[in-house]
Design a protein around this motif. Sequence first.
Motif, short mmCIF file in Angstrom:
data_model
loop_
_atom_site.label_atom_id
_atom_site.label_comp_id
_atom_site.label_asym_id
_atom_site.label_seq_id
_atom_site.Cartn_x
_atom_site.Cartn_y
_atom_site.Cartn_z
N LYS A 3 62.48 -5.70 -147.67
CA LYS A 3 63.85 -5.98 -147.24
C LYS A 3 64.60 -4.65 -147.16
O LYS A 3 64.25 -3.68 -147.83
CB LYS A 3 64.58 -6.87 -148.24
N ILE A 4 65.66 -4.64 -146.35
CA ILE A 4 66.58 -3.52 -146.32
C ILE A 4 67.90 -4.02 -146.87
O ILE A 4 68.53 -4.90 -146.28
CB ILE A 4 66.76 -2.96 -144.89
N PHE A 5 68.29 -3.49 -148.02
CA PHE A 5 69.56 -3.85 -148.64
C PHE A 5 70.62 -2.89 -148.11
O PHE A 5 70.51 -1.67 -148.27
CB PHE A 5 69.45 -3.78 -150.16
N CYS A 6 71.62 -3.47 -147.46
CA CYS A 6 72.67 -2.68 -146.80
C CYS A 6 73.92 -2.67 -147.66
O CYS A 6 74.63 -3.67 -147.77
CB CYS A 6 72.98 -3.27 -145.43
N GLU A 26 62.86 1.64 -159.30
CA GLU A 26 61.57 1.89 -158.64
C GLU A 26 61.35 0.97 -157.44
O GLU A 26 60.58 1.28 -156.54
CB GLU A 26 60.43 1.71 -159.64
N ALA A 27 62.02 -0.18 -157.42
CA ALA A 27 61.78 -1.17 -156.37
C ALA A 27 62.43 -0.82 -155.04
O ALA A 27 62.13 -1.45 -154.04
CB ALA A 27 62.27 -2.53 -156.85
N LEU A 28 63.33 0.17 -155.02
CA LEU A 28 64.08 0.47 -153.79
C LEU A 28 63.91 1.93 -153.39
O LEU A 28 64.02 2.83 -154.21
CB LEU A 28 65.57 0.19 -154.00
N LYS A 29 63.68 2.13 -152.10
CA LYS A 29 63.56 3.47 -151.56
C LYS A 29 64.75 3.71 -150.63
O LYS A 29 65.07 2.85 -149.80
CB LYS A 29 62.26 3.60 -150.78
N PRO A 30 65.41 4.86 -150.74
CA PRO A 30 66.55 5.10 -149.86
C PRO A 30 66.12 5.39 -148.42
O PRO A 30 65.10 6.02 -148.18
CB PRO A 30 67.22 6.33 -150.47
N ILE A 31 66.92 4.90 -147.48
CA ILE A 31 66.80 5.31 -146.09
C ILE A 31 67.86 6.38 -145.89
O ILE A 31 69.03 6.16 -146.17
CB ILE A 31 67.06 4.14 -145.12
N VAL A 32 67.44 7.53 -145.46
CA VAL A 32 68.38 8.64 -145.27
C VAL A 32 68.86 8.63 -143.82
O VAL A 32 68.07 8.79 -142.89
CB VAL A 32 67.74 10.00 -145.63
N THR A 93 55.42 -2.78 -146.66
CA THR A 93 55.08 -2.36 -148.03
C THR A 93 56.26 -2.05 -148.94
O THR A 93 56.09 -1.95 -150.15
CB THR A 93 54.20 -1.10 -147.99
N THR A 94 57.46 -1.87 -148.38
CA THR A 94 58.53 -1.25 -149.17
C THR A 94 59.85 -1.97 -148.97
O THR A 94 60.15 -2.48 -147.90
CB THR A 94 58.68 0.24 -148.75
N ASN A 95 60.68 -1.97 -150.05
CA ASN A 95 62.07 -2.42 -150.00
C ASN A 95 62.96 -1.19 -149.97
O ASN A 95 62.68 -0.19 -150.65
CB ASN A 95 62.41 -3.26 -151.24
N TYR A 96 64.05 -1.27 -149.20
CA TYR A 96 64.89 -0.11 -148.97
C TYR A 96 66.35 -0.40 -149.32
O TYR A 96 66.78 -1.55 -149.36
CB TYR A 96 64.82 0.31 -147.50
N ILE A 97 67.09 0.69 -149.49
CA ILE A 97 68.54 0.64 -149.67
C ILE A 97 69.16 1.69 -148.75
O ILE A 97 68.60 2.77 -148.59
CB ILE A 97 68.94 0.86 -151.15
N ILE A 98 70.28 1.32 -148.14
CA ILE A 98 70.97 2.23 -147.24
C ILE A 98 72.47 1.93 -147.28
O ILE A 98 72.86 0.77 -147.45
CB ILE A 98 70.43 2.12 -145.78
N ILE A 99 73.28 2.95 -147.15
CA ILE A 99 74.73 2.77 -147.02
C ILE A 99 75.04 2.69 -145.53
O ILE A 99 74.62 3.56 -144.76
CB ILE A 99 75.51 3.94 -147.65
N VAL A 100 75.75 1.62 -145.13
CA VAL A 100 76.06 1.42 -143.71
C VAL A 100 77.48 0.91 -143.53
O VAL A 100 78.13 0.46 -144.46
CB VAL A 100 75.08 0.40 -143.07
N THR A 101 77.93 0.97 -142.29
CA THR A 101 79.16 0.31 -141.89
C THR A 101 78.80 -1.11 -141.47
O THR A 101 77.61 -1.45 -141.31
CB THR A 101 79.81 1.03 -140.69
N LEU A 102 79.80 -1.92 -141.24
CA LEU A 102 79.54 -3.28 -140.77
C LEU A 102 78.89 -3.25 -139.38
O LEU A 102 77.97 -4.03 -139.10
CB LEU A 102 80.85 -4.08 -140.74
#
Length: 193
Positions: A3-6, A26-32, A93-102
């Motif tokens: 999943k990508i957590f926004c 450990e469960a989340l990888k950042p999207i830069v 394979t991976t779950n991600y986290i990213i800061i985004v706008t709406l």
Amino acid sequence: MGKIFCLMGKSSSGKDTIFKNLINEEALKPIVSYTTRPMRINEVEGREYHFINKETLDLYEAENKVIEQRVYQTVHGPWHYATIDDGQINLKTTNYIIIVTLEAYNSLVKYFGQEYIIPIYIEVEDSIRLERAISRERKQINPNYEEICRRFLADSVDFSKEALKEAHIQSFYQNINLEDCMKNIKKDIYKLI
């Protein structure tokens, strides 16, 4: 599937602090993401953003690698922000986290599909956000209070109740107490992964 957590919210709602706490999981990888804006004090290339110029962004566009892009007309000229399909995202394979706008959230939903994109909307009362923004800006070499005002007013439109409802954002995390806010976010993330 991953999943990508926004992570999103108005400026100075605490997104960067929450993001830094979540990438220690450990469960989340950042999207830069990528940006053409100048680097702030204490930012590091490849950690908060990939800092590029407009010409480099144009090359990514020509290669059809831009997932989403926003531009803000600032007092210093246009600042571009983008998420690039540069090989860093593998939902198998991976779950991600990213800061985004709406707007970026909606683009990610369109690109990857709603089932893979999870919103985490941070709320903070406006007066607290404004105090935080001014305090942060004072620490800059050349404080830019006009830009704070522009962002503050733009956030009212960008994150209006109508826009949030249209994007199907229904969960809100109050960042009054960071520890409580983090606990609630982590609990919900681990339910989904």
